[in-house]
Write a protein that holds these residues in place. Structure first.
Motif, short mmCIF file in Angstrom:
data_model
loop_
_atom_site.label_atom_id
_atom_site.label_comp_id
_atom_site.label_asym_id
_atom_site.label_seq_id
_atom_site.Cartn_x
_atom_site.Cartn_y
_atom_site.Cartn_z
N ALA A 146 -40.83 37.70 -5.37
CA ALA A 146 -39.80 38.42 -6.13
C ALA A 146 -38.95 39.29 -5.22
O ALA A 146 -37.77 39.50 -5.49
N ALA A 147 -39.51 39.80 -4.15
CA ALA A 147 -38.76 40.69 -3.26
C ALA A 147 -37.52 40.00 -2.71
O ALA A 147 -36.42 40.54 -2.78
N ILE A 148 -37.66 38.81 -2.19
CA ILE A 148 -36.51 38.09 -1.65
C ILE A 148 -35.72 37.41 -2.76
O ILE A 148 -34.50 37.32 -2.70
N ASN A 149 -36.42 36.95 -3.80
CA ASN A 149 -35.72 36.28 -4.90
C ASN A 149 -34.71 37.19 -5.58
O ASN A 149 -33.63 36.74 -5.97
N ASP A 150 -35.06 38.46 -5.74
CA ASP A 150 -34.10 39.41 -6.33
C ASP A 150 -32.80 39.41 -5.55
O ASP A 150 -31.72 39.39 -6.13
N HIS A 151 -32.89 39.44 -4.24
CA HIS A 151 -31.68 39.45 -3.42
C HIS A 151 -30.88 38.16 -3.60
O HIS A 151 -29.65 38.19 -3.62
N PHE A 152 -31.56 37.05 -3.72
CA PHE A 152 -30.87 35.78 -3.97
C PHE A 152 -30.17 35.78 -5.33
O PHE A 152 -29.03 35.33 -5.46
N TYR A 153 -30.85 36.29 -6.35
CA TYR A 153 -30.26 36.35 -7.69
C TYR A 153 -29.03 37.27 -7.70
O TYR A 153 -28.00 36.92 -8.26
N TRP A 154 -29.18 38.44 -7.07
CA TRP A 154 -28.04 39.36 -7.03
C TRP A 154 -26.86 38.72 -6.29
O TRP A 154 -25.72 38.86 -6.70
N GLY A 155 -27.17 38.05 -5.19
CA GLY A 155 -26.10 37.38 -4.44
C GLY A 155 -25.42 36.32 -5.28
O GLY A 155 -24.18 36.21 -5.28
N ALA A 156 -26.19 35.54 -6.03
CA ALA A 156 -25.60 34.50 -6.88
C ALA A 156 -24.73 35.11 -7.98
O ALA A 156 -23.63 34.62 -8.26
N LEU A 157 -25.20 36.19 -8.59
CA LEU A 157 -24.42 36.85 -9.63
C LEU A 157 -23.13 37.45 -9.07
O LEU A 157 -22.08 37.42 -9.72
N LEU A 158 -23.20 37.99 -7.86
CA LEU A 158 -22.00 38.53 -7.23
C LEU A 158 -21.01 37.41 -6.91
O LEU A 158 -19.80 37.60 -7.03
N LEU A 159 -21.51 36.24 -6.54
CA LEU A 159 -20.63 35.10 -6.32
C LEU A 159 -19.94 34.69 -7.62
O LEU A 159 -18.76 34.31 -7.61
N VAL A 160 -20.65 34.76 -8.74
CA VAL A 160 -20.05 34.46 -10.05
C VAL A 160 -18.91 35.43 -10.32
O VAL A 160 -17.82 35.02 -10.76
#
Length: 153
Positions: A119-133
């Protein structure tokens, strides 16, 4: 065949409004969700500045920047960009700025990849994807960007 076309027309009658208003609500939710994550982190950084400086000196390996300067830039980005996202002002550049802050956090803290809990790294990936949206689709109607663009037109 006419029945099928009639059903299709009925089902797509509200597509434009749904896309416009639903997309705007979704963008608003994304702006607040992602912005809140980074704002909390920025407030924690300035709340214990001594600890923040220690972490940037000893834990984080921010490339090309001295630790103190990296700490100031990181905290500033985590405090300013979320506020811009909340009000929807220069939203795409603010999302890009937070995307960069997120990217630097992932690059500079290699222990994220070593944790047992993904979850530690996954959160950063999710936030990055949402910022790309947000960068791709913009802030929507519920933003100062939209209000200002209406006044300009």
């Amino acid at each position: 065949m006419k029945t099928m076309l009639g059903l299709l027309q009925s089902s797509t009658r509200f597509d434009a409004n749904l896309s416009e208003w639903g997309g705007s609500l979704l963008s608003l939710a994304i702006r607040f969700f992602v912005g809140a994550q980074f704002l909390r982190s920025g407030l924690a950084k300035v709340g214990d500045w001594g600890n923040t400086l220690m972490l940037f000196r000893e834990e984080y390996a921010v490339p090309l920047l001295p630790p103190g300067f990296a700490a100031v830039l990181g905290a500033a980005g985590e405090l300013v960009f979320p506020i811009l996202l909340f009000v929807g002002l220069v939203s795409r550049p603010a999302a890009l700025g937070l995307f960069f802050v997120n990217l630097v956090a992932v690059i500079s803290y290699s222990k994220l990849f070593a944790f047992e809990c993904p979850a530690a790294i996954n959160d950063h990936f999710y936030w990055g994807a949402l910022l790309l949206v947000l960068m791709a689709f913009g802030p929507g109607r519920f933003s100062l960007d939209h209000v200002l663009s209406q006044r300009r037109d």
